[in-house]
Design a protein around this motif. Structure first.
Motif, PDB file in Angstrom:
ATOM      1  N   LEU A 197       0.819   4.174  -2.757  1.00 47.66           N
ATOM      2  CA  LEU A 197       0.625   5.594  -2.457  1.00 47.66           C
ATOM      3  C   LEU A 197       1.703   6.435  -3.137  1.00 47.66           C
ATOM      4  O   LEU A 197       1.428   7.500  -3.698  1.00 47.66           O
ATOM      5  CB  LEU A 197       0.660   5.827  -0.942  1.00 47.66           C
ATOM      6  CG  LEU A 197      -0.496   5.264  -0.113  1.00 47.66           C
ATOM      7  CD1 LEU A 197      -0.197   5.436   1.373  1.00 47.66           C
ATOM      8  CD2 LEU A 197      -1.813   5.925  -0.466  1.00 47.66           C
ATOM      9  N   TYR A 218       4.556   8.808   3.483  1.00 46.87           N
ATOM     10  CA  TYR A 218       3.456   7.944   3.054  1.00 46.87           C
ATOM     11  C   TYR A 218       3.074   7.085   4.252  1.00 46.87           C
ATOM     12  O   TYR A 218       3.946   6.496   4.908  1.00 46.87           O
ATOM     13  CB  TYR A 218       3.883   7.080   1.863  1.00 46.87           C
ATOM     14  CG  TYR A 218       4.242   7.911   0.644  1.00 46.87           C
ATOM     15  CD1 TYR A 218       3.277   8.302  -0.267  1.00 46.87           C
ATOM     16  CD2 TYR A 218       5.556   8.350   0.447  1.00 46.87           C
ATOM     17  CE1 TYR A 218       3.602   9.096  -1.366  1.00 46.87           C
ATOM     18  CE2 TYR A 218       5.893   9.145  -0.641  1.00 46.87           C
ATOM     19  CZ  TYR A 218       4.908   9.506  -1.542  1.00 46.87           C
ATOM     20  OH  TYR A 218       5.233  10.305  -2.621  1.00 46.87           O
ATOM     21  N   GLN A 240      -7.793   6.685  -0.234  1.00 45.08           N
ATOM     22  CA  GLN A 240      -6.482   7.300  -0.086  1.00 45.08           C
ATOM     23  C   GLN A 240      -6.447   8.669  -0.749  1.00 45.08           C
ATOM     24  O   GLN A 240      -7.253   8.983  -1.624  1.00 45.08           O
ATOM     25  CB  GLN A 240      -5.396   6.411  -0.692  1.00 45.08           C
ATOM     26  CG  GLN A 240      -5.528   6.183  -2.192  1.00 45.08           C
ATOM     27  CD  GLN A 240      -4.529   5.161  -2.694  1.00 45.08           C
ATOM     28  OE1 GLN A 240      -4.416   4.060  -2.149  1.00 45.08           O
ATOM     29  NE2 GLN A 240      -3.782   5.520  -3.724  1.00 45.08           N
ATOM     30  N   THR A 300       0.829  -1.208   0.000  1.00 47.94           N
ATOM     31  CA  THR A 300       0.000   0.000   0.000  1.00 47.94           C
ATOM     32  C   THR A 300       0.863   1.256   0.000  1.00 47.94           C
ATOM     33  O   THR A 300       0.577   2.222  -0.716  1.00 47.94           O
ATOM     34  CB  THR A 300      -0.943  -0.004   1.212  1.00 47.94           C
ATOM     35  OG1 THR A 300      -1.830  -1.122   1.104  1.00 47.94           O
ATOM     36  CG2 THR A 300      -1.759   1.277   1.283  1.00 47.94           C
ATOM     37  N   VAL A 355       0.884  11.670   2.225  1.00 48.53           N
ATOM     38  CA  VAL A 355      -0.068  10.913   1.413  1.00 48.53           C
ATOM     39  C   VAL A 355      -0.533   9.742   2.273  1.00 48.53           C
ATOM     40  O   VAL A 355       0.281   9.081   2.929  1.00 48.53           O
ATOM     41  CB  VAL A 355       0.562  10.426   0.101  1.00 48.53           C
ATOM     42  CG1 VAL A 355      -0.468   9.704  -0.755  1.00 48.53           C
ATOM     43  CG2 VAL A 355       1.152  11.609  -0.666  1.00 48.53           C
ATOM     44  N   TYR A 356      -1.847   9.490   2.266  1.00 48.06           N
ATOM     45  CA  TYR A 356      -2.427   8.673   3.338  1.00 48.06           C
ATOM     46  C   TYR A 356      -3.456   7.674   2.812  1.00 48.06           C
ATOM     47  O   TYR A 356      -4.214   7.980   1.889  1.00 48.06           O
ATOM     48  CB  TYR A 356      -3.106   9.609   4.339  1.00 48.06           C
ATOM     49  CG  TYR A 356      -3.419   9.008   5.679  1.00 48.06           C
ATOM     50  CD1 TYR A 356      -2.410   8.773   6.600  1.00 48.06           C
ATOM     51  CD2 TYR A 356      -4.726   8.701   6.039  1.00 48.06           C
ATOM     52  CE1 TYR A 356      -2.689   8.244   7.848  1.00 48.06           C
ATOM     53  CE2 TYR A 356      -5.017   8.173   7.279  1.00 48.06           C
ATOM     54  CZ  TYR A 356      -3.991   7.943   8.189  1.00 48.06           C
ATOM     55  OH  TYR A 356      -4.271   7.418   9.416  1.00 48.06           O
ATOM     56  N   SER A 357      -3.463   6.504   3.412  1.00 48.64           N
ATOM     57  CA  SER A 357      -4.513   5.517   3.182  1.00 48.64           C
ATOM     58  C   SER A 357      -5.296   5.317   4.469  1.00 48.64           C
ATOM     59  O   SER A 357      -4.697   5.137   5.539  1.00 48.64           O
ATOM     60  CB  SER A 357      -3.927   4.174   2.739  1.00 48.64           C
ATOM     61  OG  SER A 357      -4.929   3.168   2.732  1.00 48.64           O
ATOM     62  N   THR A 397      -0.380   4.881   6.548  1.00 41.27           N
ATOM     63  CA  THR A 397      -1.722   4.294   6.570  1.00 41.27           C
ATOM     64  C   THR A 397      -2.329   4.461   7.961  1.00 41.27           C
ATOM     65  O   THR A 397      -1.625   4.726   8.942  1.00 41.27           O
ATOM     66  CB  THR A 397      -1.703   2.790   6.230  1.00 41.27           C
ATOM     67  OG1 THR A 397      -1.261   2.028   7.367  1.00 41.27           O
ATOM     68  CG2 THR A 397      -0.810   2.492   5.030  1.00 41.27           C
ATOM     69  N   SER A 420       1.048   9.221  -6.013  1.00 42.25           N
ATOM     70  CA  SER A 420       1.323  10.624  -5.675  1.00 42.25           C
ATOM     71  C   SER A 420       2.814  10.805  -5.387  1.00 42.25           C
ATOM     72  O   SER A 420       3.226  10.990  -4.234  1.00 42.25           O
ATOM     73  CB  SER A 420       0.498  11.056  -4.455  1.00 42.25           C
ATOM     74  OG  SER A 420      -0.880  10.915  -4.682  1.00 42.25           O
TER      75      SER A 420
END
Length: 310
Positions: free
Chosen positions: A102, A112, A139, A98, A197-199, A114, A106
């Protein structure tokens, strides 16, 4: 995206094997694993050696704390990207995959991460609460980090994050003069430079000791000189930095400090922290509740936190 995994290790004999299994079991393997033994006395480093993990390097230092261990591990990392995990936490399947996704979606960011599960000492776990997210998909870019952090569980956490090594070094690494909240200050210093940047998919588990839950008293008091609060306030002065909603975030920080004092029965120390929090965000409703708790007997206060603290 090549990733080095850095694990600070101090007296985690009972859990380090499971942590490493969660790292080596990832569908997208890390290029290397760097374990820094921070002066352990329980023999956990022998457990690491006995596992015979081929891409693992074990280093030793005199006990200097988790920040020093993370910084040392990052300095030894061979990859551009560093993912951290503590020796009593775990990654769920798909975490590294993941993170790489990400980055591919991006590129050009420095962090990065989660979401994660908060696990307690009894084995229960719950997904963290996230409010005010700036995107509706699973995300996206967390370009209002301080707003989300002010009204949610901490969105960034030390065992569910991957950082560009150079960015971490440019902010001076994890602060060595902080006993509690060093990671929170580190994420803030990174977020003000460039949004993470996020999930929202929880892909790690933060296993908390009893003292870190509302079922027991905190095992430490807030630092008197409050280096984290001072460090957060200093972010307002960074040229070009995005410090939107930092006041609300500072209010959250003082709320955290006051709650610890209240749970320890130190109402005289809690009151100044409550007032600082209200100065940064007069609409912070929990702080008004904390003002009322300052008038209650300590036993009542502890019971309120145990039942409604989260």
């Amino acid at each position: 995206m090549d990733i080095s995994v850095v694990i600070p290790l101090f007296n985690k004999k009972a859990t380090i094997a499971a942590t490493l299994a969660s790292v080596t079991g990832q569908s997208c393997p890390a290029r290397e694993i760097v374990v820094v033994n921070d002066g352990s006395t329980d023999g956990c480093e022998a457990v690491v050696e006995s596992l015979g993990i081929p891409n693992l390097r074990l280093f030793h230092q005199k006990n200097a704390g988790v920040s020093a261990a993370r910084n040392y591990g990052a300095s030894l990392a061979r990859c551009e990207w560093v993912a951290f995990i503590d020796g009593d936490d775990e990654w769920l399947p798909g975490f590294l995959e993941t993170v790489i996704g990400l980055h591919d979606a991006s590129p050009g960011h420095e962090v990065y991460a989660t979401a994660y599960y908060a696990g307690d000492y009894q084995g229960n776990k719950r997904p963290i609460t996230l409010n005010k997210l700036p995107f509706s998909e699973e995300q996206g870019v967390l370009d209002n980090y301080f707003e989300v952090g002010s009204c949610s569980d901490p969105p960034l956490w030390s065992s569910a994050i991957c950082i560009r090594k150079a960015a971490l070094q440019e902010i001076g690494g994890f602060p060595l003069d902080v006993k509690s909240g060093e990671d929170l200050l580190t994420w803030a210093r990174l977020a003000v430079r460039k949004p993470p940047v996020y999930s929202t998919r929880p892909l790690a588990v933060f296993w908390q000791e009893k003292a870190h839950t509302y079922d027991d008293k905190p095992n430490r008091t807030p630092e008197r000189d409050d280096p984290v609060g001072k460090g957060l306030a200093a972010l307002k002065t960074i040229p070009g930095g995005d410090a939107r909603h930092l006041g609300r975030y500072l209010s959250m920080w003082y709320k955290m400090r006051s709650s610890i004092y209240l749970r320890l029965g130190q109402r005289h120390n809690a009151l100044p922290e409550i007032l600082k929090g209200l100065r940064h965000q007069p609409s912070n409703g929990k702080l008004y509740i904390y003002l009322l708790l300052c008038l209650m007997p300590p036993a009542v206060t502890r019971n309120v936190f145990k039942r409604f603290g989260r």
